[in-house]
Design a protein around this motif. Structure first.
Motif, mmCIF file in Angstrom:
data_model
loop_
_atom_site.group_PDB
_atom_site.id
_atom_site.type_symbol
_atom_site.label_atom_id
_atom_site.label_comp_id
_atom_site.label_asym_id
_atom_site.label_seq_id
_atom_site.Cartn_x
_atom_site.Cartn_y
_atom_site.Cartn_z
ATOM 1 N N GLN A 1 -49.677 -61.487 -37.838
ATOM 2 C CA GLN A 1 -48.835 -62.235 -39.049
ATOM 3 C C GLN A 1 -47.433 -62.363 -38.720
ATOM 4 O O GLN A 1 -46.770 -61.439 -38.410
ATOM 5 N N GLY B 1 -43.882 -67.768 -41.299
ATOM 6 C CA GLY B 1 -44.177 -69.174 -41.170
ATOM 7 C C GLY B 1 -45.478 -69.656 -40.514
ATOM 8 O O GLY B 1 -46.129 -70.641 -40.602
ATOM 9 N N GLN B 2 -46.224 -68.598 -39.952
ATOM 10 C CA GLN B 2 -47.572 -69.117 -39.135
ATOM 11 C C GLN B 2 -48.743 -68.321 -40.150
ATOM 12 O O GLN B 2 -49.841 -68.603 -39.517
ATOM 13 N N GLY B 3 -48.187 -67.517 -41.109
ATOM 14 C CA GLY B 3 -49.534 -66.995 -41.989
ATOM 15 C C GLY B 3 -50.136 -66.020 -41.202
ATOM 16 O O GLY B 3 -49.752 -65.245 -40.326
ATOM 17 N N LEU B 4 -51.568 -65.793 -41.546
ATOM 18 C CA LEU B 4 -52.431 -64.921 -40.698
ATOM 19 C C LEU B 4 -53.261 -65.382 -39.688
ATOM 20 O O LEU B 4 -54.168 -66.280 -39.873
ATOM 21 N N GLN B 5 -52.920 -65.371 -38.478
ATOM 22 C CA GLN B 5 -53.684 -65.804 -37.265
ATOM 23 C C GLN B 5 -54.755 -64.896 -36.818
ATOM 24 O O GLN B 5 -54.457 -63.560 -36.483
ATOM 25 N N PHE B 6 -55.894 -65.303 -36.921
ATOM 26 C CA PHE B 6 -57.027 -64.378 -36.836
ATOM 27 C C PHE B 6 -57.063 -63.958 -35.216
ATOM 28 O O PHE B 6 -57.074 -64.913 -34.214
ATOM 29 N N TYR C 1 -55.816 -59.542 -37.790
ATOM 30 C CA TYR C 1 -55.001 -60.570 -37.865
ATOM 31 C C TYR C 1 -53.316 -60.227 -37.282
ATOM 32 O O TYR C 1 -53.066 -59.138 -37.227
ATOM 33 N N LEU D 1 -52.303 -56.900 -39.000
ATOM 34 C CA LEU D 1 -53.063 -56.419 -40.183
ATOM 35 C C LEU D 1 -54.725 -56.155 -39.857
ATOM 36 O O LEU D 1 -55.171 -57.186 -39.044
#
Lengths: 114, 115
Positions: free
Chosen positions: B37, B40-45, B35, B90
């Motif tokens: 991170q 403001g965008q959170g966890l992008q897969f 991921y 991550l």
């Protein structure tokens, strides 16, 4: 497709309750909830499988409404240790790939103050 | 049981360079996900590997690639770095199989700064 979380941020006093919502436009297999404290890795809280069950973990519980593709995280009698960013992850099964994909929302920042 | 480990923890690179990040999952976990991170965008897969095969891929350009080895360790590579690639990367491992879903365990992340 990224699930939508609300609210984006919330401030609570110790002992107050909060609800964090997560919704998806896709049919979900499961919903995951994680909490991330500042400077740390996200930590798993709970997983809810389709079937609308509600799970609990001490004073933190969650529900999953399969028909509406929505989940809610309930924090009751909040403690200072609850502060952090809460992420919901929605899981969809892709039959073509024969596997699941977990997609996270942008998070809800929860601050608990004395 | 040892948790998920990621190396290096911090990295500074310049635009145009490439970088390789490493992740060692919890023993027995065959699924590894990556991921990105950013605030403001959170966890992008990014992608997920299971038994050395990429099962799923997120909406990232082809500059982002990965692989998994027979011992389940995984690497992620980003070529031709851009300033926008600065982020916390991550890695998470899981007992998830092809038909059963499990919780993910995250590593501490690699903080990549592109200058």
């Amino acid at each position: 497709q990224q699930p939508v979380q609300s609210p984006q941020a919330v401030i609570l006093r110790e002992g107050e309750d909060a609800v964090i919502n997560c919704s998806s436009s896709k049919a979900l297999y499961s919903v995951h909830w994680y909490r991330q404290k500042h400077g740390e890795a996200p930590v798993f809280l709970m997983i809810l499988l389709k079937g609308g069950e509600q799970k609990g973990h001490e004073k933190i519980s969650a529900s999953f409404n399969e028909k509406k593709q929505q989940s809610s995280l309930y924090l009751t009698a909040s403690q200072l240790s609850y502060s952090g960013t809460y992420f919901c992850g929605t899981e969809i099964f892709y039959s073509g790939a024969g596997s699941y994909q977990l997609t996270f929302g942008k998070g809800t920042k929860l601050s608990v103050i004395p | 049981k040892a948790g998920v480990t990621q190396t290096p923890r911090y990295l500074i690179k310049t635009r145009g360079q490439q970088v390789t990040l490493s992740c060692s999952p919890i023993s027995g976990h065959r699924s590894v996900s990556w991921y990105q991170q950013t605030p403001g965008q959170g966890l992008q897969f990014l992608f997920e590997y299971f038994s050395e095969t990429q099962r799923n891929k997120g909406n990232f350009p082809g500059r982002f690639s990965g692989r998994q080895f027979s011992n389940s360790r995984s690497e992620m590579n980003v070529s031709t770095l851009e300033l926008g690639d600065s982020a916390l990367y991550l890695c998470a491992s899981s007992l998830a199989t092809r038909t059963v879903s499990y919780e993910q365990y995250f590593g501490p992340g690699t903080r990549l700064t592109v200058t």
